[in-house]
Design a protein around this motif. Structure first.
Motif, PDB file in Angstrom:
ATOM      1  N   ASN A 291     -86.998 -95.502  26.477  1.00 12.80           N
ATOM      2  CA  ASN A 291     -87.729 -94.673  25.160  1.00 12.80           C
ATOM      3  C   ASN A 291     -89.108 -94.656  24.924  1.00 12.80           C
ATOM      4  O   ASN A 291     -89.520 -93.692  24.503  1.00 12.80           O
ATOM      5  N   ALA A 292     -89.749 -95.741  25.395  1.00 14.99           N
ATOM      6  CA  ALA A 292     -91.127 -96.001  25.196  1.00 14.99           C
ATOM      7  C   ALA A 292     -91.891 -95.018  26.304  1.00 14.99           C
ATOM      8  O   ALA A 292     -92.807 -94.166  25.864  1.00 14.99           O
TER       9      ALA A 292
ATOM     10  N   GLY B 132     -94.939 -92.242  18.528  1.00 17.63           N
ATOM     11  CA  GLY B 132     -94.171 -92.875  17.010  1.00 17.63           C
ATOM     12  C   GLY B 132     -93.339 -91.852  16.289  1.00 17.63           C
ATOM     13  O   GLY B 132     -92.867 -90.734  17.099  1.00 17.63           O
TER      14      GLY B 132
ATOM     15  N   ALA C  22     -91.483 -91.585  25.087  1.00 20.53           N
ATOM     16  CA  ALA C  22     -92.583 -91.385  23.729  1.00 20.53           C
ATOM     17  C   ALA C  22     -93.906 -90.963  24.287  1.00 20.53           C
ATOM     18  O   ALA C  22     -94.771 -90.788  23.537  1.00 20.53           O
TER      19      ALA C  22
ATOM     20  N   LYS D 192     -84.304 -85.321  22.082  1.00 13.99           N
ATOM     21  CA  LYS D 192     -84.259 -85.011  23.374  1.00 13.99           C
ATOM     22  C   LYS D 192     -83.587 -83.598  23.832  1.00 13.99           C
ATOM     23  O   LYS D 192     -84.122 -83.186  24.862  1.00 13.99           O
TER      24      LYS D 192
ATOM     25  N   ILE E 248     -90.091-102.264  18.704  1.00  8.05           N
ATOM     26  CA  ILE E 248     -88.667-102.477  18.189  1.00  8.05           C
ATOM     27  C   ILE E 248     -88.430-103.850  18.712  1.00  8.05           C
ATOM     28  O   ILE E 248     -88.738-104.328  19.903  1.00  8.05           O
TER      29      ILE E 248
ATOM     30  N   ALA F  88     -78.500 -95.141  22.110  1.00  5.31           N
ATOM     31  CA  ALA F  88     -78.842 -96.369  22.338  1.00  5.31           C
ATOM     32  C   ALA F  88     -79.003 -97.172  21.166  1.00  5.31           C
ATOM     33  O   ALA F  88     -78.714 -98.339  20.989  1.00  5.31           O
ATOM     34  N   LEU F  89     -80.120 -96.703  20.403  1.00 10.17           N
ATOM     35  CA  LEU F  89     -80.590 -97.459  19.224  1.00 10.17           C
ATOM     36  C   LEU F  89     -79.318 -97.713  18.237  1.00 10.17           C
ATOM     37  O   LEU F  89     -79.161 -98.879  17.672  1.00 10.17           O
TER      38      LEU F  89
ATOM     39  N   GLY G 298     -83.910 -90.507  28.145  1.00  9.45           N
ATOM     40  CA  GLY G 298     -82.718 -90.783  27.153  1.00  9.45           C
ATOM     41  C   GLY G 298     -82.068 -89.331  27.004  1.00  9.45           C
ATOM     42  O   GLY G 298     -82.995 -88.405  27.189  1.00  9.45           O
ATOM     43  N   PHE G 299     -81.197 -89.211  26.282  1.00  8.75           N
ATOM     44  CA  PHE G 299     -80.587 -87.959  25.831  1.00  8.75           C
ATOM     45  C   PHE G 299     -79.413 -88.009  24.979  1.00  8.75           C
ATOM     46  O   PHE G 299     -78.915 -86.955  24.460  1.00  8.75           O
TER      47      PHE G 299
HETATM   48  P1  ADP Z   1     -82.157 -90.950  23.238  1.00  4.89           P
HETATM   49  O1  ADP Z   1     -83.169 -91.882  23.935  1.00  4.89           O
HETATM   50  O2  ADP Z   1     -80.893 -90.955  24.212  1.00  4.89           O
HETATM   51  O3  ADP Z   1     -82.489 -89.922  22.547  1.00  4.89           O
HETATM   52  P2  ADP Z   1     -81.867 -93.435  21.378  1.00  4.89           P
HETATM   53  O4  ADP Z   1     -80.893 -93.880  20.603  1.00  4.89           O
HETATM   54  O5  ADP Z   1     -82.749 -94.548  22.656  1.00  4.89           O
HETATM   55  O6  ADP Z   1     -81.482 -92.081  22.063  1.00  4.89           O
HETATM   56  O7  ADP Z   1     -83.162 -92.882  20.579  1.00  4.89           O
HETATM   57  C1  ADP Z   1     -82.858 -91.875  19.532  1.00  4.89           C
HETATM   58  C2  ADP Z   1     -84.194 -91.359  19.054  1.00  4.89           C
HETATM   59  O8  ADP Z   1     -85.352 -92.317  18.533  1.00  4.89           O
HETATM   60  C3  ADP Z   1     -84.846 -90.767  20.330  1.00  4.89           C
HETATM   61  O9  ADP Z   1     -84.445 -89.261  20.925  1.00  4.89           O
HETATM   62  C4  ADP Z   1     -86.300 -90.562  19.923  1.00  4.89           C
HETATM   63  O10 ADP Z   1     -86.406 -89.473  18.993  1.00  4.89           O
HETATM   64  C5  ADP Z   1     -86.412 -91.718  18.881  1.00  4.89           C
HETATM   65  N1  ADP Z   1     -87.150 -93.184  19.471  1.00  4.89           N
HETATM   66  C6  ADP Z   1     -86.544 -94.124  20.254  1.00  4.89           C
HETATM   67  N2  ADP Z   1     -87.613 -94.841  20.620  1.00  4.89           N
HETATM   68  C7  ADP Z   1     -88.622 -94.363  20.387  1.00  4.89           C
HETATM   69  C8  ADP Z   1     -89.958 -94.829  20.677  1.00  4.89           C
HETATM   70  N3  ADP Z   1     -90.320 -96.052  21.289  1.00  4.89           N
HETATM   71  N4  ADP Z   1     -90.948 -93.997  20.296  1.00  4.89           N
HETATM   72  C9  ADP Z   1     -90.627 -92.739  19.738  1.00  4.89           C
HETATM   73  N5  ADP Z   1     -89.497 -92.475  19.563  1.00  4.89           N
HETATM   74  C10 ADP Z   1     -88.439 -93.156  19.758  1.00  4.89           C
END
Ligand code: ADP
Ligand code: MG
Length: 625
Positions: free
Chosen positions: A35-36, A64, A39, A81, A146, A100-101, A95-96
């Motif tokens: 994710n980082a 951010g 970003a 994404k 995070i 994850a989160l 990611g897509f």
């Molecule tokens: P994915 O990576 O598959 O899109 P995640 O659950 O990992 O799904 O993250 C969801 C969304 O949160 C991401 O699409 C992104 O927009 C945002 N995000 C997550 N981590 C970060 C980060 N470190 N910096 C900026 N945006 C983030």
């Protein structure tokens, strides 16, 4: 009977789904790091406590999130994404799925702080058990941090299932290394229980590989690069003398995504052919960049396998890329002059050589050692070293003319060790192997296949076919570049009639074919007239036959996408080369040896076979004692 089906509460559904994404602390590390990277961060820090069981924190300086996005990011299938199905085929983020989160928040306590560059205040969100427990504005540096605490506290069975700390830490380090390797232009660090385990400044791939695998690999890396219409291959492969008994330094990335593939591994191993001792693994870090539309990564959230539209093609390209790398960087283990202390001893100038150098005569030793560690310089100097080895030899050889120049003679007579070959004369040598009788200096042939050629320090066993193929290949490349090969005019032109496909092919490459010494002209229809053929051609091979074989070989090579010249030079060399079983006279042998070591890559034939093996007297003597 009452209805029995009920929708599960979100938290339970999330927990079940989380099982897919979050198997262990390392999975969290991977997701947060990716994710980082997505970003756009240039600095990413990972902090881990107790193998990730207590804390996993990733701090980045990426784009951010807004307050709304930060909250949304914990929803399942919430992602910035992709928007629609077709985006999957043009993916350039890690990611897509947007899972994850949400998954992590279902099995741990998560605290997020995030601020966009344009916002004055950031946002802090606390999520436990898939529920937002707090959300507020806060001071925060640009980017996102995070923290994932007490992983699997909601699923004790899973927590109990985790392995001992060292094992989980190993998994975390593996994931960290993969992401860091794929993004050498980003600073990464990793702390575990307050000690810094990795500190990886932004740099190029070589620096990253060395930082991760250790300084010792620096001199063992050979760059690999192959560009084709559908695929770009880049990275490094290890020299064959740097191998390990266990796996661990083999990494493939497809579009920057780490993947495992036994199939591709096999392609790399086959490129090394017999350069490696059995049961050992060379190092490689290889990046395959391919149009996202022709790979399928959408199989499983934690999938490390991958499906290519055309696996076989990828296999072949990879093999060619690794071969080229090994071939063009002179990496036969015993021949890395700058690495082998033994060679440096051997190359120490003898008094006679010094004298020669001073008088500037033929056997002069020209010390021009590059700075240690300078790859390019080493590459360039290998050839010179060859010269030196042979020039040293000339001092005692016929070409030096004056037998009184033989040195070490006196000493050697005091205590000469003997090497006997059954049925052959006794070969006299001194300890430094610097004197041997003239008859033994000339190369000789065994089994009409191999040529034995003497070195100061031992001898080379040269495979005449492979060597000849190498020599011709480089000659043909030159011919195609700018030095056409002389043509032997035929008294009576011959005509050949080809199949439609072959005729079309020959028409396409006729100009190049004629650079190789042929004089071929179209004769109407699918017929061609051969007015001449390469002057240097082996006896006993007719020009029509050669032409047909070359065309067949050329077609066979097409899928390797070598380019017209390379393909043609290979095909021609393959078919025009000396065969096994051909008897050579001493002059022919000497010519072959000389020409082989004038090649830019004397080690392998273009098809990857070794051209020679070196035998060291010292080693032989050890084997006999
Ligand atoms: P994915 O990576 O598959 O899109 P995640 O659950 O990992 O799904 O993250 C969801 C969304 O949160 C991401 O699409 C992104 O927009 C945002 N995000 C997550 N981590 C970060 C980060 N470190 N910096 C900026 N945006 C983030
Ligand atoms: Mg993600």
């Amino acid at each position: 009977m009452a209805d029995v089906i009920k929708l599960l509460p979100d938290s339970v559904a999330n927990q079940i789904a989380a099982g897919e994404v979050v198997q262990r602390p390392a999975s969290v590390v991977k997701e947060l790091l990716e994710n980082a990277v997505d970003a756009g961060a240039t600095k990413i820090q990972l902090i881990v406590k107790d193998a990730g069981k207590t804390l996993i924190q990733v701090i980045d300086n990426g784009c951010g999130m807004s307050e709304t996005d930060a909250r949304m990011s914990f929803e399942r299938h919430a992602t910035s994404k992709i928007r629609e199905a077709k985006d999957l085929f043009a993916l350039n983020t890690m990611g897509f799925r947007g899972e994850a989160l949400a998954s992590i928040a279902a099995v741990a306590q998560v605290e997020m702080r995030s601020r966009r560059a344009t916002d004055e205040l950031g946002v802090r969100i606390l999520v436990e058990d898939s529920t937002v427990k707090a959300q507020e504005a806060c001071q925060a540096p640009q980017g996102t941090s995070i923290s994932v605490k007490n992983l699997f506290y909601t699923v004790p069975a899973r927590r109990a299932f985790l392995k001992a700390d060292p094992v989980e830490t190993r998994h975390i380090m593996d994931e960290f290394q993969r992401v860091a390797m794929a993004n050498p232009d980003v600073f990464f660090s990793m702390h575990h229980n307050d000690s810094e385990i990795f500190h990886l400044p932004a740099g190029n791939l070589r620096q990253r590989v060395v930082k991760i695998f250790g300084e010792a690999v620096n001199k063992k890396l050979v760059p690999a690069e192959q560009e084709t219409d559908i695929l770009h291959i880049s990275g490094f492969v290890g020299k064959p003398d740097y191998v390990k008994k266990t796996r661990g330094e083999q990494l493939f990335f497809v579009n920057k995504r780490f993947i495992r593939s036994n199939y591709l591994h096999h392609a790399v191993m086959s490129a090394y052919e017999d350069l490696l001792p059995s049961d050992t693994y060379p190092l490689y870090v290889l990046f395959l960049d391919i149009d996202p539309a022709s790979v399928d990564i959408n199989v499983h959230p934690t999938k490390q396998e991958i499906k290519f539209d055309d696996e076989r093609l990828v296999y072949n390209f990879l093999k060619v890329a690794v071969r080229h790398a090994l071939g063009s960087h002179n990496v036969t283990p015993t021949l890395d002059f700058e690495q082998e202390p033994a060679f440096q001893q051997r190359l120490t100038p003898t008094p006679q050589m010094r004298q020669d150098r001073d008088s500037g005569s033929i056997g002069s030793y020209r010390p021009s050692r590059p700075e240690p560690g300078e790859d390019a310089a080493r590459h360039a100097s290998n050839l010179e070293h060859w010269e030196k080895l042979y020039k040293g030899l000339e001092l005692f050889g016929a070409s030096a003319g004056d037998p009184s120049r033989t040195m070490g003679d006196q000493d050697s007579k005091d205590n000469p060790p003997f090497i006997t070959r059954p049925g052959v004369e006794v070969l006299e040598m001194d300890d430094d192997a610097e004197t041997f009788s003239k008859g033994q200096r000339e190369p000789y042939q065994i089994h009409s296949q191999y040529i034995v050629s003497h070195l100061k320090s031992g001898f080379l066993l040269i495979d005449q076919q492979a060597a000849s193929e190498r020599v011709l290949y480089e000659r043909y490349l030159q011919a195609l570049e700018n030095q056409p090969i002389a043509t032997q005019k035929a008294l009576f032109p011959k005509t050949v009639e080809l199949s439609g496909a072959d005729a079309a092919l020959l028409r396409d490459i006729l100009e190049e074919v004629n650079c190789l010494g042929f004089e071929i002209a179209e004769f109407g229809g699918n017929t061609f007239a051969i007015h001449g053929s390469p002057a240097e051609l082996q006896e006993g091979i007719s020009e029509e036959m050669l032409l047909e074989k070359v065309l067949a070989q050329y077609k066979g090579n097409l899928e390797l996408q070598l380019g017209t010249r390379d393909n043609l030079a290979r095909s021609m060399a393959r078919n025009a080369a000396l065969r096994r079983g051909q008897t050579l006279n001493p002059q022919e042998m000497q010519d072959l040896v000389d020409r082989l070591f004038a090649c830019s890559v004397p080690y392998n034939s273009p098809s990857g076979r070794k051209c020679f093996i070196q035998f060291d007297l010292e080693d032989l003597q050890k084997q006999f004692s």
